[in-house]
Design a protein around this motif. Structure first.
Motif, mmCIF file in Angstrom:
data_model
loop_
_atom_site.group_PDB
_atom_site.id
_atom_site.type_symbol
_atom_site.label_atom_id
_atom_site.label_comp_id
_atom_site.label_asym_id
_atom_site.label_seq_id
_atom_site.Cartn_x
_atom_site.Cartn_y
_atom_site.Cartn_z
ATOM 1 N N ALA A 37 -83.936 -80.328 -23.793
ATOM 2 C CA ALA A 37 -83.119 -80.126 -22.594
ATOM 3 C C ALA A 37 -83.645 -80.917 -21.409
ATOM 4 C CB ALA A 37 -83.045 -78.642 -22.240
ATOM 5 N N GLY B 159 -82.435 -79.892 -18.118
ATOM 6 C CA GLY B 159 -80.989 -79.888 -17.905
ATOM 7 C C GLY B 159 -80.317 -78.592 -18.306
ATOM 8 N N ASP B 160 -79.014 -78.551 -18.094
ATOM 9 C CA ASP B 160 -78.182 -77.404 -18.440
ATOM 10 C C ASP B 160 -77.417 -77.698 -19.725
ATOM 11 O OD1 ASP B 160 -79.016 -76.468 -15.992
ATOM 12 O OD2 ASP B 160 -77.088 -76.781 -15.000
ATOM 13 N N GLY B 161 -77.080 -76.646 -20.459
ATOM 14 C CA GLY B 161 -76.302 -76.822 -21.676
ATOM 15 C C GLY B 161 -76.285 -75.548 -22.493
ATOM 16 N N PRO C 4 -76.871 -69.736 -23.240
ATOM 17 C CA PRO C 4 -76.882 -70.682 -22.124
ATOM 18 C C PRO C 4 -78.295 -71.165 -21.813
ATOM 19 C CG PRO C 4 -76.597 -68.442 -21.316
ATOM 20 C CD PRO C 4 -76.578 -68.366 -22.820
ATOM 21 N N VAL C 5 -78.377 -72.425 -21.424
ATOM 22 C CA VAL C 5 -79.628 -73.043 -20.990
ATOM 23 C C VAL C 5 -79.390 -73.565 -19.579
ATOM 24 C CG1 VAL C 5 -81.289 -74.902 -21.423
ATOM 25 C CG2 VAL C 5 -80.229 -73.682 -23.350
ATOM 26 N N ILE C 6 -80.171 -73.102 -18.626
ATOM 27 C CA ILE C 6 -80.040 -73.520 -17.229
ATOM 28 C C ILE C 6 -81.387 -74.072 -16.777
ATOM 29 C CG2 ILE C 6 -79.452 -72.809 -14.868
ATOM 30 C CD1 ILE C 6 -77.116 -72.514 -16.877
ATOM 31 N N GLY C 7 -81.375 -75.282 -16.268
ATOM 32 C CA GLY C 7 -82.616 -75.900 -15.818
ATOM 33 C C GLY C 7 -83.633 -76.049 -16.939
ATOM 34 N N GLU D 104 -81.437 -68.649 -20.761
ATOM 35 C CA GLU D 104 -81.022 -67.604 -19.826
ATOM 36 C C GLU D 104 -80.916 -66.280 -20.572
ATOM 37 O OE1 GLU D 104 -80.137 -67.503 -16.284
ATOM 38 O OE2 GLU D 104 -81.605 -69.096 -16.574
ATOM 39 N N GLY E 192 -76.109 -80.672 -24.282
ATOM 40 C CA GLY E 192 -76.241 -80.682 -22.821
ATOM 41 C C GLY E 192 -75.459 -81.791 -22.160
#
Length: 144
Positions: free
Chosen positions: A39, A42-44, A110-113, A117, A144
């Motif tokens: 990642a 990043g977000d994805g 979800p992946v944030i930063g 999450e 992402g």
């Protein structure tokens, strides 16, 4: 790890030894390590997939007894006895083939930063009731 030319998709296969007993194996650390590379902040979305007919992925609390409670609940729902039509393997193995209907073989998170999450007490876990197969694969894929 495989990457597409635009670096928007990355995937890796984990090889997990589950042993000869039913288990709930916490994969959260493995997922976080993968995301640090894949990642890159990043977000994805992270997809976790088990390509086996007798295992699943659960998002649950671990370490406070919930993992043992899950195995106990599965024993109540899916007893290891001779009621199953699917009869090869150890006694009651047919119930292992029903497990993915209750504990899906995948999850998308979800992946944030660059970070999962998850809620405070949530962990990503491999659920394996099949004592006949101690070698499992888990595919982690980041989009992402």
């Amino acid at each position: 790890m495989g990457r597409m030319p635009d670096d928007s998709f990355t995937t890796r296969i984990l090889h997990i030894e589950t042993g000869s007993a039913e288990s709930v194996r916490d994969l959260t650390g493995d997922c976080e390590q993968f995301l640090r590379e894949a990642a890159a902040g990043g977000d994805g979305l992270l997809n976790i997939f088990v390509p086996h007919a007798t295992a699943g992925i659960a998002i649950i609390e671990t370490g406070a007894g919930s993992d043992e409670d899950l195995l106990a609940a599965l024993h109540g729902l899916l007893p290891a006895d001779d009621r199953w039509q699917h009869r090869h393997g150890s006694p009651g193995h047919g119930r292992d083939h029903v497990l993915p209907a209750f504990v899906a073989p995948h999850a998308t998170l979800p992946v944030i930063g660059g970070r999962l999450e998850l809620g405070t007490w949530q962990s990503v876990c491999l659920v394996d009731t099949n004592i006949d197969n101690a070698n499992r694969q888990v595919r982690l894929s980041f989009l992402g």
